[in-house]
Motif scaffolding. Sequence first.
Motif, PDB file in Angstrom:
ATOM      1  N   MET A 376     -24.597 -72.148 -36.748  1.00 14.53           N
ATOM      2  CA  MET A 376     -24.540 -71.429 -35.476  1.00 14.53           C
ATOM      3  C   MET A 376     -25.952 -71.203 -34.937  1.00 14.53           C
ATOM      4  O   MET A 376     -26.224 -71.419 -33.748  1.00 14.53           O
ATOM      5  CB  MET A 376     -23.845 -70.076 -35.671  1.00 14.53           C
ATOM      6  N   ALA A 377     -26.863 -70.809 -35.821  1.00 11.90           N
ATOM      7  CA  ALA A 377     -28.226 -70.532 -35.394  1.00 11.90           C
ATOM      8  C   ALA A 377     -28.884 -71.793 -34.850  1.00 11.90           C
ATOM      9  O   ALA A 377     -29.538 -71.772 -33.811  1.00 11.90           O
ATOM     10  CB  ALA A 377     -29.025 -69.971 -36.566  1.00 11.90           C
ATOM     11  N   LYS A 378     -28.673 -72.890 -35.543  1.00 16.14           N
ATOM     12  CA  LYS A 378     -29.282 -74.155 -35.110  1.00 16.14           C
ATOM     13  C   LYS A 378     -28.767 -74.542 -33.723  1.00 16.14           C
ATOM     14  O   LYS A 378     -29.535 -74.876 -32.832  1.00 16.14           O
ATOM     15  CB  LYS A 378     -28.947 -75.243 -36.139  1.00 16.14           C
ATOM     16  N   ARG A 379     -27.447 -74.440 -33.563  1.00 17.89           N
ATOM     17  CA  ARG A 379     -26.852 -74.835 -32.293  1.00 17.89           C
ATOM     18  C   ARG A 379     -27.430 -74.005 -31.140  1.00 17.89           C
ATOM     19  O   ARG A 379     -27.870 -74.540 -30.122  1.00 17.89           O
ATOM     20  CB  ARG A 379     -25.329 -74.632 -32.376  1.00 17.89           C
ATOM     21  N   LEU A 380     -27.474 -72.693 -31.335  1.00 18.73           N
ATOM     22  CA  LEU A 380     -27.915 -71.836 -30.243  1.00 18.73           C
ATOM     23  C   LEU A 380     -29.416 -71.929 -29.993  1.00 18.73           C
ATOM     24  O   LEU A 380     -29.864 -71.901 -28.851  1.00 18.73           O
ATOM     25  CB  LEU A 380     -27.511 -70.387 -30.526  1.00 18.73           C
ATOM     26  N   ALA A 381     -30.187 -72.065 -31.070  1.00 21.21           N
ATOM     27  CA  ALA A 381     -31.627 -72.181 -30.899  1.00 21.21           C
ATOM     28  C   ALA A 381     -31.954 -73.438 -30.104  1.00 21.21           C
ATOM     29  O   ALA A 381     -32.846 -73.446 -29.252  1.00 21.21           O
ATOM     30  CB  ALA A 381     -32.322 -72.198 -32.254  1.00 21.21           C
ATOM     31  N   GLU A 382     -31.203 -74.492 -30.363  1.00 27.15           N
ATOM     32  CA  GLU A 382     -31.445 -75.721 -29.603  1.00 27.15           C
ATOM     33  C   GLU A 382     -30.948 -75.591 -28.173  1.00 27.15           C
ATOM     34  O   GLU A 382     -31.526 -76.129 -27.240  1.00 27.15           O
ATOM     35  CB  GLU A 382     -30.765 -76.908 -30.305  1.00 27.15           C
ATOM     36  N   LEU A 383     -29.876 -74.838 -28.023  1.00 27.80           N
ATOM     37  CA  LEU A 383     -29.307 -74.646 -26.688  1.00 27.80           C
ATOM     38  C   LEU A 383     -30.308 -73.970 -25.754  1.00 27.80           C
ATOM     39  O   LEU A 383     -30.470 -74.360 -24.610  1.00 27.80           O
ATOM     40  CB  LEU A 383     -28.031 -73.808 -26.802  1.00 27.80           C
ATOM     41  N   VAL A 384     -30.959 -72.935 -26.239  1.00 26.95           N
ATOM     42  CA  VAL A 384     -31.931 -72.242 -25.378  1.00 26.95           C
ATOM     43  C   VAL A 384     -33.312 -72.875 -25.472  1.00 26.95           C
ATOM     44  O   VAL A 384     -34.269 -72.376 -24.877  1.00 26.95           O
ATOM     45  CB  VAL A 384     -32.026 -70.739 -25.714  1.00 26.95           C
ATOM     46  N   ASN A 385     -33.410 -73.944 -26.231  1.00 23.00           N
ATOM     47  CA  ASN A 385     -34.653 -74.707 -26.298  1.00 23.00           C
ATOM     48  C   ASN A 385     -35.838 -73.909 -26.816  1.00 23.00           C
ATOM     49  O   ASN A 385     -36.890 -73.841 -26.194  1.00 23.00           O
ATOM     50  CB  ASN A 385     -34.965 -75.286 -24.916  1.00 23.00           C
ATOM     51  N   VAL A 386     -35.656 -73.299 -27.965  1.00 23.28           N
ATOM     52  CA  VAL A 386     -36.745 -72.551 -28.584  1.00 23.28           C
ATOM     53  C   VAL A 386     -37.740 -73.522 -29.179  1.00 23.28           C
ATOM     54  O   VAL A 386     -37.364 -74.511 -29.792  1.00 23.28           O
ATOM     55  CB  VAL A 386     -36.194 -71.646 -29.706  1.00 23.28           C
ATOM     56  N   LYS A 387     -39.013 -73.225 -28.980  1.00 23.21           N
ATOM     57  CA  LYS A 387     -40.022 -74.058 -29.620  1.00 23.21           C
ATOM     58  C   LYS A 387     -40.289 -73.507 -31.006  1.00 23.21           C
ATOM     59  O   LYS A 387     -41.071 -72.579 -31.198  1.00 23.21           O
ATOM     60  CB  LYS A 387     -41.321 -74.043 -28.809  1.00 23.21           C
ATOM     61  N   ALA A 388     -39.592 -74.060 -31.981  1.00 25.05           N
ATOM     62  CA  ALA A 388     -39.777 -73.622 -33.366  1.00 25.05           C
ATOM     63  C   ALA A 388     -39.485 -74.806 -34.250  1.00 25.05           C
ATOM     64  O   ALA A 388     -38.748 -75.713 -33.874  1.00 25.05           O
ATOM     65  CB  ALA A 388     -38.840 -72.474 -33.696  1.00 25.05           C
ATOM     66  N   ARG A 389     -40.069 -74.795 -35.456  1.00 23.12           N
ATOM     67  CA  ARG A 389     -39.863 -75.936 -36.337  1.00 23.12           C
ATOM     68  C   ARG A 389     -38.518 -75.867 -37.030  1.00 23.12           C
ATOM     69  O   ARG A 389     -37.804 -76.839 -37.137  1.00 23.12           O
ATOM     70  CB  ARG A 389     -40.996 -76.019 -37.358  1.00 23.12           C
TER      71      ARG A 389
ATOM     72  N   LYS B  16     -34.927 -77.620 -37.407  1.00 24.11           N
ATOM     73  CA  LYS B  16     -34.435 -77.836 -38.770  1.00 24.11           C
ATOM     74  C   LYS B  16     -33.600 -76.654 -39.259  1.00 24.11           C
ATOM     75  O   LYS B  16     -33.901 -75.510 -38.974  1.00 24.11           O
ATOM     76  CB  LYS B  16     -35.612 -78.036 -39.726  1.00 24.11           C
ATOM     77  N   SER B  17     -32.569 -76.983 -40.000  1.00 26.96           N
ATOM     78  CA  SER B  17     -31.759 -75.898 -40.550  1.00 26.96           C
ATOM     79  C   SER B  17     -31.598 -76.034 -42.056  1.00 26.96           C
ATOM     80  O   SER B  17     -30.745 -75.415 -42.657  1.00 26.96           O
ATOM     81  CB  SER B  17     -30.390 -75.858 -39.872  1.00 26.96           C
ATOM     82  N   GLU B  18     -32.424 -76.902 -42.657  1.00 27.71           N
ATOM     83  CA  GLU B  18     -32.414 -76.995 -44.115  1.00 27.71           C
ATOM     84  C   GLU B  18     -33.704 -76.412 -44.638  1.00 27.71           C
ATOM     85  O   GLU B  18     -34.790 -76.660 -44.100  1.00 27.71           O
ATOM     86  CB  GLU B  18     -32.285 -78.466 -44.559  1.00 27.71           C
ATOM     87  N   LYS B  19     -33.606 -75.639 -45.658  1.00 28.24           N
ATOM     88  CA  LYS B  19     -34.798 -75.025 -46.216  1.00 28.24           C
ATOM     89  C   LYS B  19     -35.565 -76.046 -47.030  1.00 28.24           C
ATOM     90  O   LYS B  19     -34.979 -76.800 -47.798  1.00 28.24           O
ATOM     91  CB  LYS B  19     -34.406 -73.852 -47.100  1.00 28.24           C
TER      92      LYS B  19
END
Lengths: 498, 336, 335
Positions: A376-389, B16-19
């Motif tokens: 869920m976090a991955k989907r939403l973070a990408e949705l709002v286009n967060v610049k994070a690794r 990324k979503s894998e640690k």
Amino acid sequence: MSKYILELKNITKTFPGVKALDNVNFQLKSGEIHALMGENGAGKSTFIKVITGVHQPDQGEIFLKGKKVNIKDPNDSKKLGIAAIYQHATSYPHLSVTENIFMGHEKIDIKTKRILWEDMHQSAEKFLKELGAEFDPKRRMSTLSVAQQQIVEIAKAISTNAEIIIMDEPTASLTKTESEDLYRITEKLQEIGTSIIFISHRFEDMYRLAGRVTVFRDSKYIGTWGVNEVSNQDLIKAMVGREITQMFPSKNAEISEEIFRVEKLSRKGYFKDISFTLHSGEILAITGLVGAGRTELCQSLFGIERYDSGKLYFEGNEVEIKEVQAAMKLGIGYLPEDRQEQGLILDWELDKNISLTSLDKISQYSFIDRKKEKSMAKRLAELVNVKARSIFNLAKELSGGNQQKIVVAKLLTSDLKVIILDEPTKGVDVGAKSAIFKIMADLAAQGYAIIMVSSEMPEVLGMGDRILVMRNGEITKEMAVEEASQEKILAAAMQEKI
Amino acid sequence: MVNNSNNGITLNREIKSEKEFSLKKFFFQWEWLLFLIFIAIHIINSQLSPYYLNTYTLLDATMTFLDKAFIALSMTFVIIFGDIDISVGSTIALASVIMAVLYNAGLPMPLAILVCLLVGVIAGFINGILIVKFKELSAVIVTLSTMILYRGIAYIILENQASGGFPMWFNFLGWGYIKTIIPFILVAFIIAAVIFYVLLHKTTFGRKVYAIGNNDVASLFSGVKVDKIKIIVFTLNGLMAAIAALFLTSKMGSTRPNIASGYELDVIAMVVLGGVSTSGGKGRMIGVLLSIFIIGFLRYGLGLVNVPDQVILIVIGILLIFSVMLSNLKLFSNKS
Amino acid sequence: MSEKSSKNKISLERIQQIREFSLIGFIIVLSIFVQFRNSNFLTMSNIDDLLTNTAILSILAVGMMMVIITRGIDLSIGATLALSGMVTSMTVSNYPSLHPLVALLIGIFIGLISGAIIGLLVAKFNILPIIATLGMMNVFRGITFLISGGKWVSAYQMSDSFKAISTGSILGINNLILIAIIIYLVFYYFINYTRTGRKIYAVGSSPESAKISGINVDRITWLVYSIMGGLAGLSGVLWVSKFASAQSNTASGYEMNVIAACVIGGVSIAGGEGKVTGLISGVLLYGILENALPMINVSPFWQNAIQGAVILIAVLVSALIKRRIGSSNKIRRED
């Protein structure tokens, strides 16, 4: 004697992992007001702290009136006649105004070293009067408004006989009239020969006050210009490193049925008889001066503080919102004004931040399903286009704009119909601002109803479909954006209800 | 969705979503250090006393310190809030005294035990409600007052006397064995520890506790029922104090109003040494469990060679300070 | 100074005043009540008794107030007191001819060192005060036990001149009371009329601001714990001299009484707030309770509970007063 009262050459300052200042130059002419601009994280705050001795530069030299100086700690800069008014008030809330002004350089009897309170109160009163302020210096600092506190900070600077005063975003939390007062005070300081570095995000501050402007970007010095010889566009380009042709996205949302209606909502001491309707796909902008009761209204709509009377209708049904959970259940989301304090857990990873509002969605019998949470976090973070690794980055590692996007992502975890955004672009830099506007327009297009609280005139006019103006806890004007103008809004924000 | 070439943002990048596994991160954890100390203490103890290293001794040793360890489990939650509860020792006294007096007044023991638990729950609930309703007071002050008050009530009830004479079966709590060698208290503690571990690390409740400890305002704005959760945790802490009271009273055979005085400090030391930061938001149950056994075995081992209790206090005090000093070095990632 | 403060705003002084007046009011009502029940209460000899018994608490409370103002707390003072008391009394029993003043200095010195260690841990190693003092409390108690070998120093081992420290008097006023008065005068001046004294408030009110404006926060923190230790050391000598006995569990748990007196006296645990005048009424109330309850035949077993209840009520009431003032003093401002 040098032409410049203060000159910094090739200043570099690194913190573990970050280069906060990279070979920066700066020159302050005697008696000028010099605007310093740049996005958040451009290095402005570190720069000030180098001048005031809070931080020591790794490299570079500082010259004061042509003489090289070594500023080892804040006391050194004080002795050299440098004073700073920081972005976040650096006051002592429990102590009196007098003490705040004189802390560290109290008036003392030369022989006995005894503090001379009466003398201090008197000169504090004198300083305040000079600045046009009329409050008792014996008052406790915490009972003052933000604007009044700022005046105390300026009085503090004057009391040290500072020749150079640095102001870090002093207008950020001031209302229009309070800003005007501050402008006058700043000009008065200039008249008596003080040199001023004025840091601000607002172009109006710069035009109103400064003779010259310096821009930092990404910890580097970009350039210095005379205010009259540079255009808005050029400055934005200098700050952002690219051109932003269009700040506000075009809106193509369809405004349809009524979703939320507020009737005669009141909370004693905060707001009174507030009525409005909200439709899906609509962006309703609520503006007014700081302290008009906008945030309090939003917090009551979201169940953080209870309202005393009035009725709420959600999709036609009368509802009561007595706690946050009730509001969330209806589908109301709230983006708080202060994202660092109210919106995020800075020490947490992004995934945990995002899921906090909707833990029941990623859990079964209260047991958290980490897999679900991560996806869920991955989907939403990408949705709002967060610049994070990765979603395991800590929230505090992100820039202000990206933090704001995470807060938006938090909202999107639940099935919302109404989104309340309280000052969504406060303290966010130019680039991230336009990204946030884009997200807002997209949300409206998807049918969300949006309430946006904002003090920024262009943003109210650029994003709102309808505009509510509040003053002293009441709505003084409601208008469609087509019929609105800066003048009309300002008039409604400042005058009695007609 | 957001795809605007105007402002220079082009493509949605992959997040990324894998640690990634980091060996350094894995080993630089507080718990490893505790584990080393744990081993070291056993080595030292076995050097000091030839009788130390055998199963019976080790198992029996747990009987000497596990009563207060029950409170450490719930105190972990309290300290993760960034709060503290110094009334637990007094809660033990109050619950234990009321139980003993009621039993001696003719109430059947099972009911007296129930009342004991109830007293703990009420005492904890009062702490919780005061802390939540008076946010301007810190938990230190509220529980400081109730600490004096609760023990005061115990003194009113029993004055300076002892009360005991419990039925034989009640001794089982503190002295009983399962399968003739495993102390009952150890089994009970392990069950409690598993429950609290799961509650803290695997459930939404635990997640919310961490959230509140990190930032209660943001938690409230995110829809966490901050007040309710705080009250539950303090009530739970009172309940665990009452459970500790049962074991302690059973072990002593009788109770006095001054029973368990100073326990709060022992419990807090266990939790803090376990890596739970008193500034809130951080710490893990594993660390607390390790630290419970470190302190317990340390005490027991030094006691075996007749080191007086006061000297052991010095060791624990220094251990506490050094552990916090070390954790301040920021070498250790001490995340939930 | 012109009286300009606007009527609807309540100033810093007013908040303190209301609290202090309600506290003093309560003390008066309590005294009248006790006097009614036992006419011996308000006699010179009993008041002298009361003040003598409160003197040590009041001395410790001054130090604790400064610690709490900097957002700290010191749980180790009971142990420091015991350590200092034990060392001085053992010294006195070995050198009976020792001048009492030297004994006092030894005690203060030991306290200062203990406090300085704690100050170092808190200021330099960033250990939370509650943890640092909790740990050191254990250490000091243990050391006291070690040096005494678990034995007591009793009255017959102490010289008369040593015992006279607390029993003697000057101009009819007991030495303990005199020492407490001197301490209060000195620290009243220190806190209100010296730059260093004001910096204590600055550090407690906003450590970040203090740092940025060039105040050496570490030094101030270290200083308050050292002062606290010094006062605890002094109190150790006075205590041992007064009770004519030194044990390794002397004053165990006494830190709670001291903290309670501070809190009743209006010192805010959140830091930045607390005044000597308020502290005096807090200490007095605590002293009166201890003295008066036995006089009106309250069983000693009730005293603990009554003290706990009074602290709780005092704390809750002062919070409620503050709330009322806060809401009537609301200013238009978004936080």
